[in-house]
Design a protein around this motif. Structure first.
Motif, mmCIF file in Angstrom:
data_model
loop_
_atom_site.group_PDB
_atom_site.id
_atom_site.type_symbol
_atom_site.label_atom_id
_atom_site.label_comp_id
_atom_site.label_asym_id
_atom_site.label_seq_id
_atom_site.Cartn_x
_atom_site.Cartn_y
_atom_site.Cartn_z
ATOM 1 N N ARG A 192 0.800 -1.226 0.000
ATOM 2 C CA ARG A 192 0.000 0.000 0.000
ATOM 3 C C ARG A 192 0.831 1.274 0.000
ATOM 4 O O ARG A 192 0.308 2.354 0.252
ATOM 5 C CB ARG A 192 -0.938 -0.009 1.206
ATOM 6 N N ILE A 193 2.121 1.149 -0.278
ATOM 7 C CA ILE A 193 2.970 2.336 -0.380
ATOM 8 C C ILE A 193 3.755 2.258 -1.682
ATOM 9 O O ILE A 193 3.991 1.167 -2.203
ATOM 10 C CB ILE A 193 3.926 2.483 0.834
ATOM 11 N N PRO A 194 4.162 3.392 -2.219
ATOM 12 C CA PRO A 194 4.895 3.378 -3.496
ATOM 13 C C PRO A 194 6.178 2.555 -3.398
ATOM 14 O O PRO A 194 6.906 2.627 -2.401
ATOM 15 C CB PRO A 194 5.221 4.856 -3.738
ATOM 16 N N GLY A 195 6.461 1.793 -4.440
ATOM 17 C CA GLY A 195 7.644 0.938 -4.468
ATOM 18 C C GLY A 195 8.946 1.713 -4.397
ATOM 19 O O GLY A 195 9.950 1.191 -3.914
ATOM 20 N N ASP A 196 8.928 2.960 -4.861
ATOM 21 C CA ASP A 196 10.167 3.749 -4.865
ATOM 22 C C ASP A 196 10.334 4.597 -3.604
ATOM 23 O O ASP A 196 11.302 5.344 -3.483
ATOM 24 C CB ASP A 196 10.243 4.632 -6.110
ATOM 25 N N LEU A 197 9.419 4.475 -2.661
ATOM 26 C CA LEU A 197 9.539 5.224 -1.405
ATOM 27 C C LEU A 197 10.666 4.618 -0.582
ATOM 28 O O LEU A 197 10.620 3.441 -0.232
ATOM 29 C CB LEU A 197 8.220 5.161 -0.627
ATOM 30 N N PRO A 198 11.707 5.403 -0.272
ATOM 31 C CA PRO A 198 12.830 4.823 0.476
ATOM 32 C C PRO A 198 12.462 4.560 1.935
ATOM 33 O O PRO A 198 11.627 5.254 2.513
ATOM 34 C CB PRO A 198 13.921 5.892 0.374
ATOM 35 N N ARG A 199 13.104 3.558 2.507
ATOM 36 C CA ARG A 199 12.935 3.269 3.935
ATOM 37 C C ARG A 199 13.797 4.270 4.690
ATOM 38 O O ARG A 199 15.008 4.328 4.495
ATOM 39 C CB ARG A 199 13.378 1.845 4.246
ATOM 40 N N LEU A 200 13.177 5.047 5.539
ATOM 41 C CA LEU A 200 13.882 6.087 6.277
ATOM 42 C C LEU A 200 14.429 5.566 7.599
ATOM 43 O O LEU A 200 15.563 5.854 7.977
ATOM 44 C CB LEU A 200 12.927 7.265 6.514
ATOM 45 N N LEU A 201 13.618 4.790 8.307
ATOM 46 C CA LEU A 201 13.999 4.296 9.628
ATOM 47 C C LEU A 201 13.152 3.079 9.933
ATOM 48 O O LEU A 201 11.956 3.044 9.612
ATOM 49 C CB LEU A 201 13.747 5.389 10.683
ATOM 50 N N GLN A 202 13.749 2.080 10.538
ATOM 51 C CA GLN A 202 12.995 0.915 10.995
ATOM 52 C C GLN A 202 13.322 0.683 12.453
ATOM 53 O O GLN A 202 14.495 0.576 12.814
ATOM 54 C CB GLN A 202 13.352 -0.334 10.186
ATOM 55 N N SER B 271 13.379 14.201 7.479
ATOM 56 C CA SER B 271 13.893 13.067 6.685
ATOM 57 C C SER B 271 15.294 12.668 7.133
ATOM 58 O O SER B 271 16.091 12.177 6.343
ATOM 59 C CB SER B 271 13.899 13.397 5.185
ATOM 60 N N ASP B 272 15.560 12.859 8.405
ATOM 61 C CA ASP B 272 16.880 12.566 8.968
ATOM 62 C C ASP B 272 16.743 11.543 10.092
ATOM 63 O O ASP B 272 16.323 11.880 11.202
ATOM 64 C CB ASP B 272 17.520 13.848 9.504
ATOM 65 N N PRO B 273 17.102 10.277 9.829
ATOM 66 C CA PRO B 273 16.947 9.246 10.864
ATOM 67 C C PRO B 273 17.836 9.478 12.086
ATOM 68 O O PRO B 273 17.592 8.912 13.142
ATOM 69 C CB PRO B 273 17.317 7.946 10.146
ATOM 70 N N ARG B 274 18.832 10.340 11.964
ATOM 71 C CA ARG B 274 19.698 10.635 13.125
ATOM 72 C C ARG B 274 18.960 11.417 14.206
ATOM 73 O O ARG B 274 19.458 11.529 15.324
ATOM 74 C CB ARG B 274 20.933 11.410 12.674
ATOM 75 N N GLN B 275 17.765 11.914 13.887
ATOM 76 C CA GLN B 275 16.964 12.623 14.887
ATOM 77 C C GLN B 275 16.367 11.666 15.922
ATOM 78 O O GLN B 275 15.875 12.104 16.959
ATOM 79 C CB GLN B 275 15.851 13.430 14.215
ATOM 80 N N TYR B 276 16.420 10.387 15.628
ATOM 81 C CA TYR B 276 15.953 9.399 16.593
ATOM 82 C C TYR B 276 17.139 8.994 17.455
ATOM 83 O O TYR B 276 18.034 8.265 17.016
ATOM 84 C CB TYR B 276 15.340 8.179 15.887
ATOM 85 N N ARG B 277 17.155 9.502 18.678
ATOM 86 C CA ARG B 277 18.228 9.250 19.636
ATOM 87 C C ARG B 277 17.604 8.934 21.000
ATOM 88 O O ARG B 277 17.593 9.788 21.894
ATOM 89 C CB ARG B 277 19.140 10.477 19.751
#
Length: 169
Positions: free
Chosen positions: A105-115, A145-151
């Motif tokens: 249900r999401i676009p195939g080209d949408l990058p994975r930002l954080l898991q 759009s910066d996964p480094r914000q998750y600390r």
């Protein structure tokens, strides 16, 4: 954002992986989940559950998940929730969604930002999401759009042993 939850649903008579979708680029349906987002995982449930005692293990030698026979390492009469929990350490990936299932249900080209596989989940009856570190930081990740914000500074607590009554009535 895709939130994935796996759990045993006695009323649904199976272990389900439920995918919850949120965002502004969903390719089908609205936010949350649809019926197709409930992915049943146990293929031989009619042999796993005791027909005379619902929610109790019948004693079958294996549990079939994605066409794989996993050893059922529990004696007959064990509560099914406990039997299914034994699958997770060694067979977690078979219970979780595949990349194709996640991306339905999401676009195939949408990058994975954080898991995140674990985090500190607050008790939302005591702390609103706006007051929780995890949600404030995830919002910042999404905005920048910066996964480094998750600390995170709080230890993860999402293992089921921290929420043993979750999902029970």
């Amino acid at each position: 954002m895709v939130v994935e939850t796996v759990g045993y649903n006695p009323r649904g008579m199976n272990v389900y992986d439920v995918l919850h979708y949120y965002g502004n680029c969903l390719t089908s349906g609205g936010p949350g989940y649809k019926n197709d987002d409930f992915l049943a995982r146990i293929e031989n449930m009619d042999h796993v559950e005791n027909r005379d005692e619902p929610e109790v293990f019948a004693g079958t030698p294996f549990i079939r998940v994605r066409e794989e026979d996993l050893p059922a390492d529990a004696p007959p009469g064990t509560d099914l929730v406990d039997v299914f929990r034994t699958l997770v350490p060694e067979h977690r990936e078979l219970l979780l969604a595949t990349e194709a299932e996640v991306r339905r249900r999401i676009p195939g080209d949408l990058p994975r930002l954080l898991q995140l596989d674990e985090w500190h989940q607050p008790d939302l009856f005591e702390v609103p999401p706006s007051g929780a570190e995890v949600y404030r930081q995830l919002a910042e990740v999404l905005v920048t759009s910066d996964p480094r914000q998750y600390r995170p500074s709080e230890p993860p607590n999402t293992h089921w042993t921290n929420w043993p009554e979750s999902g029970s009535l």
